[in-house]
Design a protein around this motif. Structure first.
Motif, short mmCIF file in Angstrom:
data_model
loop_
_atom_site.label_atom_id
_atom_site.label_comp_id
_atom_site.label_asym_id
_atom_site.label_seq_id
_atom_site.Cartn_x
_atom_site.Cartn_y
_atom_site.Cartn_z
N LEU A 6 0.88 -1.17 0.00
CA LEU A 6 0.00 0.00 0.00
C LEU A 6 0.91 1.22 0.00
O LEU A 6 1.57 1.52 1.01
CB LEU A 6 -0.92 0.00 1.22
N ASP A 113 -1.69 9.14 2.32
CA ASP A 113 -1.00 8.11 3.10
C ASP A 113 -2.00 7.03 3.50
O ASP A 113 -3.14 7.36 3.89
CB ASP A 113 -0.36 8.74 4.34
N PRO A 114 -1.63 5.76 3.45
CA PRO A 114 -2.58 4.68 3.77
C PRO A 114 -3.04 4.65 5.22
O PRO A 114 -3.98 3.94 5.54
CB PRO A 114 -1.77 3.41 3.44
N SER A 115 -2.39 5.41 6.09
CA SER A 115 -2.70 5.32 7.52
C SER A 115 -3.59 6.43 8.05
O SER A 115 -3.98 6.40 9.21
CB SER A 115 -1.38 5.33 8.33
N SER A 120 -7.74 1.73 3.00
CA SER A 120 -7.06 0.64 2.30
C SER A 120 -6.54 -0.44 3.25
O SER A 120 -6.58 -1.63 2.92
CB SER A 120 -5.92 1.18 1.44
N LEU A 121 -6.06 -0.06 4.43
CA LEU A 121 -5.56 -1.07 5.37
C LEU A 121 -6.70 -1.95 5.88
O LEU A 121 -6.55 -3.17 6.00
CB LEU A 121 -4.85 -0.39 6.54
N GLU A 134 2.50 -4.53 3.43
CA GLU A 134 3.56 -3.58 3.69
C GLU A 134 3.07 -2.18 3.31
O GLU A 134 2.49 -2.00 2.24
CB GLU A 134 4.83 -3.92 2.90
N VAL A 135 3.30 -1.21 4.19
CA VAL A 135 2.87 0.17 3.97
C VAL A 135 4.08 1.04 3.65
O VAL A 135 5.08 1.00 4.36
CB VAL A 135 2.13 0.73 5.20
#
Length: 249
Positions: A6, A113-115, A120-121, A134-135
């Motif tokens: 991601l 950002d994925p977080s 997405s996570l 993996e991010v």
């Protein structure tokens, strides 16, 4: 074993891509590009541009897919989001199985950002089979907004709160903070606040060629932002914006 990268790609400027992001894109066997309808082709176009610019691995395949649309009219907000995540995960799983099988490396290019305010996570953990995740972090819209306005986010020794337009509209100004970052505002929730003593720093299409930023006292700037936002949405067919509010004496 399948690995899912991601990859945070920033907020619209390909120059925000990190070296770690470029390495992860080139390590992938499959890059997935979501399509979000004709009104948001800019988002897919940017991902295509990034791949054309940085992808040097000739064995990497790029596959596009149509992203399911969330039912915004569903009365139970959380149930609607949960159902939508299930539908997106099913599309991811099916697309990966069709083009890669159960072994290899897959990359999804994530806006910002994925977080932070991205699903997405949560969606990735619903995939079947479950991959190793993996991010690769990216520039967030908060960072891009502060940079565009040359604004330090926090005051000295003071906290800030990141929230959504829906929460701001329903709950009013949060207790215990003088700085509020508002994301995912489908409208203009700042209009629900008493503007006295409030300042706003607003930005739309951050990092993109059509970036718009406005700042000033909320009482004066609020109506200008509402008009600018409506005009931009009509011209582009979509809008992605965020803003910072600070309470001043």
């Amino acid at each position: 074993m399948m690995t899912l990268f991601l990859i945070g790609i920033g907020c619209g400027d390909p120059g925000q891509l990190t070296r770690a992001a470029i390495d992860a894109i080139n390590a992938a066997d499959l890059v997935l590009i979501p399509r979000k309808g004709t009104a948001k082709t800019d988002l897919a176009d940017l991902r295509r541009t990034i791949c054309a610019d940085v992808l040097t691995n000739n064995s990497t395949h790029i596959v596009e897919f149509d992203l399911p649309v969330r039912d915004a009219a569903q009365a139970d907000y959380r149930k609607g989001v949960d159902d939508w995540h299930d539908a997106v995960a099913a599309v991811w799983s099916r697309t990966i199985a069709d083009h890669l099988g159960g072994d290899g490396k897959v990359a999804l290019l994530i806006w910002g950002d994925p977080s932070l305010y991205d699903s997405s996570l949560r969606i990735a953990r619903r995939l079947d089979p479950l991959p190793e995740i993996e991010v690769v972090p990216g520039i967030t819209s908060i960072q891009a907004l502060c940079a565009a306005h040359t604004l330090p986010l926090n005051d000295i020794g003071e906290p800030f709160l990141v929230t959504t337009g829906r929460r701001l509209r329903e709950g009013g100004w949060p207790q215990g903070v003088d700085t509020v970052v508002v994301m995912l505002d489908g409208g203009t929730a700042f209009q629900s606040l008493d503007p006295h003593g409030l300042h706003i720093w607003w930005g739309a299409y951050l990092g993109m060629a059509d970036q718009i930023i406005l700042a000033g006292a909320l009482a004066e700037m609020g109506p200008r932002i509402v008009a600018a936002r409506q005009d931009a949405r009509e011209r582009h067919g979509w809008i992605m914006d965020s803003y910072i509010l600070k309470r001043r004496p």
